[in-house]
Design an enzyme around this catalytic site. Structure first.
Site, PDB file in Angstrom:
ATOM      1  N   GLY A   1     -14.263  48.622  52.254  1.00 22.96           N
ATOM      2  CA  GLY A   1     -13.850  48.413  53.771  1.00 22.96           C
ATOM      3  C   GLY A   1     -14.900  46.765  53.922  1.00 22.96           C
ATOM      4  O   GLY A   1     -14.054  46.552  55.008  1.00 22.96           O
TER       5      GLY A   1
ATOM      6  N   GLU B   1     -22.650  46.493  53.947  1.00 21.54           N
ATOM      7  CA  GLU B   1     -21.385  47.129  54.448  1.00 21.54           C
ATOM      8  C   GLU B   1     -20.313  46.875  55.617  1.00 21.54           C
ATOM      9  O   GLU B   1     -21.128  45.906  56.298  1.00 21.54           O
ATOM     10  CB  GLU B   1     -22.201  48.678  54.621  1.00 21.54           C
ATOM     11  CG  GLU B   1     -22.410  49.979  54.101  1.00 21.54           C
ATOM     12  CD  GLU B   1     -20.911  49.960  53.913  1.00 21.54           C
ATOM     13  OE1 GLU B   1     -19.673  49.733  53.789  1.00 21.54           O
ATOM     14  OE2 GLU B   1     -21.062  51.845  53.666  1.00 21.54           O
ATOM     15  N   ASP B   2     -19.280  46.890  55.804  1.00 17.84           N
ATOM     16  CA  ASP B   2     -18.795  47.118  56.370  1.00 17.84           C
ATOM     17  C   ASP B   2     -18.917  47.755  58.073  1.00 17.84           C
ATOM     18  O   ASP B   2     -19.296  46.879  59.242  1.00 17.84           O
ATOM     19  CB  ASP B   2     -17.212  47.531  56.630  1.00 17.84           C
ATOM     20  CG  ASP B   2     -16.443  48.821  56.165  1.00 17.84           C
ATOM     21  OD1 ASP B   2     -17.772  49.481  55.674  1.00 17.84           O
ATOM     22  OD2 ASP B   2     -15.546  49.457  55.655  1.00 17.84           O
TER      23      ASP B   2
ATOM     24  N   ASP C   1     -21.825  54.795  59.915  1.00 18.07           N
ATOM     25  CA  ASP C   1     -21.127  55.416  61.037  1.00 18.07           C
ATOM     26  C   ASP C   1     -22.085  56.583  61.480  1.00 18.07           C
ATOM     27  O   ASP C   1     -22.916  56.395  61.821  1.00 18.07           O
ATOM     28  CB  ASP C   1     -19.951  55.999  60.198  1.00 18.07           C
ATOM     29  CG  ASP C   1     -18.936  56.948  61.548  1.00 18.07           C
ATOM     30  OD1 ASP C   1     -19.428  56.953  62.750  1.00 18.07           O
ATOM     31  OD2 ASP C   1     -17.871  57.746  60.907  1.00 18.07           O
TER      32      ASP C   1
ATOM     33  N   LYS D   1     -21.974  52.213  64.249  1.00 22.60           N
ATOM     34  CA  LYS D   1     -21.703  53.532  66.167  1.00 22.60           C
ATOM     35  C   LYS D   1     -23.452  53.816  65.926  1.00 22.60           C
ATOM     36  O   LYS D   1     -23.283  54.697  65.148  1.00 22.60           O
ATOM     37  CB  LYS D   1     -20.688  54.320  65.407  1.00 22.60           C
ATOM     38  CG  LYS D   1     -19.197  53.685  65.289  1.00 22.60           C
ATOM     39  CD  LYS D   1     -18.201  54.272  64.567  1.00 22.60           C
ATOM     40  CE  LYS D   1     -16.870  53.605  64.613  1.00 22.60           C
ATOM     41  NZ  LYS D   1     -16.176  55.203  64.376  1.00 22.60           N
TER      42      LYS D   1
HETATM   43  P1  IMP Z   1     -21.177  57.107  56.967  1.00 24.08           P
HETATM   44  O1  IMP Z   1     -21.492  57.759  55.731  1.00 24.08           O
HETATM   45  O2  IMP Z   1     -20.526  58.026  58.246  1.00 24.08           O
HETATM   46  O3  IMP Z   1     -21.989  56.404  58.075  1.00 24.08           O
HETATM   47  O4  IMP Z   1     -19.368  56.545  57.265  1.00 24.08           O
HETATM   48  C1  IMP Z   1     -19.086  54.806  56.410  1.00 24.08           C
HETATM   49  C2  IMP Z   1     -17.396  54.683  55.994  1.00 24.08           C
HETATM   50  O5  IMP Z   1     -16.982  55.303  56.865  1.00 24.08           O
HETATM   51  C3  IMP Z   1     -17.842  52.902  56.139  1.00 24.08           C
HETATM   52  O6  IMP Z   1     -18.108  52.806  54.428  1.00 24.08           O
HETATM   53  C4  IMP Z   1     -16.090  53.060  56.113  1.00 24.08           C
HETATM   54  O7  IMP Z   1     -15.563  52.900  55.042  1.00 24.08           O
HETATM   55  C5  IMP Z   1     -15.905  54.120  56.918  1.00 24.08           C
HETATM   56  N1  IMP Z   1     -15.294  54.322  58.741  1.00 24.08           N
HETATM   57  C6  IMP Z   1     -16.580  55.078  59.315  1.00 24.08           C
HETATM   58  N2  IMP Z   1     -15.816  54.987  60.596  1.00 24.08           N
HETATM   59  C7  IMP Z   1     -14.789  53.906  61.030  1.00 24.08           C
HETATM   60  C8  IMP Z   1     -13.841  53.309  61.440  1.00 24.08           C
HETATM   61  O8  IMP Z   1     -14.457  53.676  62.624  1.00 24.08           O
HETATM   62  N3  IMP Z   1     -13.289  52.736  60.804  1.00 24.08           N
HETATM   63  C9  IMP Z   1     -12.270  53.119  59.615  1.00 24.08           C
HETATM   64  N4  IMP Z   1     -13.876  53.732  58.987  1.00 24.08           N
HETATM   65  C10 IMP Z   1     -14.948  53.970  59.672  1.00 24.08           C
END
Ligand code: IMP
Length: 177
Positions: A47, A101-102, A105, A133
């Site tokens: 991403g 990081e993109d 979440d 987020k």
């Molecule tokens: P986390 O581990 O829940 O913080 O998620 C991180 C990863 O989930 C990111 O690096 C993205 O690859 C993916 N991700 C979370 N939300 C989105 C979104 O709204 N669109 C696309 N990818 C997302």
């Protein structure tokens, strides 16, 4: 303009100018904070490839960049899924590391990966994320350089995907409610 990615419809959210202004602001701060240092950027694929590329072009201090993939596999029953980094060839020992990081979440990915990096004793470790987020947080992560706080809605574009598609959209779009 609306866009269709697979079975979902997306509407404009963050335009090209907004994104590039945010990146310029983040790069300016990094350039100032790391003056006299030689940081190692570690961008997390897939991403973050567009974000990392645009950010890195605005870094004016001597810096290296390495790209990694995080693979999640099923560990034991007690450990659940385990994240491992693939492709980190540069030694992080005593380096000033900046994770790129993109989107953060729930924070789960970084909350598992950061302790693994800390184990390799970087001199410093900071996180740079284009999107956060906040409402989705389950594992709090300190984001040192952040582009935008966004609502808990799915986004695509600018490297972010929906089931592998939509990464090539040159702005960030939000799922239509
Ligand atoms: P986390 O581990 O829940 O913080 O998620 C991180 C990863 O989930 C990111 O690096 C993205 O690859 C993916 N991700 C979370 N939300 C989105 C979104 O709204 N669109 C696309 N990818 C997302």
């Amino acid at each position: 303009m609306k866009k269709q990615v697979l079975d979902k419809t997306f509407v404009p959210f963050l335009g090209k100018a907004e994104i590039s202004n945010a990146i310029a602001r983040m790069a300016e701060k990094i350039n100032a904070d790391y003056d006299g240092k030689k940081p190692l950027f570690i961008a997390i694929l897939n991403g973050s490839f567009m974000f990392a590329s645009d950010l890195f072009k605005k870094i004016e201090i001597p810096a290296e960049i390495s790209f990694i993939k995080l693979a999640s596999y099923k560990g034991t029953k007690s450990t659940g899924s385990v994240i491992t980094a693939i492709g980190l060839e540069t030694d992080v020992f005593e380096r000033d590391v900046i994770i790129v990081e993109d989107i953060v979440d729930t924070g789960k990915t970084l909350s598992e990966f950061l302790p693994q990096l800390i184990h390799q004793q970087p001199r410093s470790l900071k996180v740079c994320a284009l999107l956060h987020k906040k409402e989705a947080t389950r594992f709090p992560i300190v984001i040192d350089y952040m582009g935008f706080e966004i609502p808990n809605l799915f986004v695509v574009g600018y490297g972010l995907d929906y089931n592998g598609f939509g990464r090539n959209i040159d702005e960030i779009m939000q799922i239509a409610e």
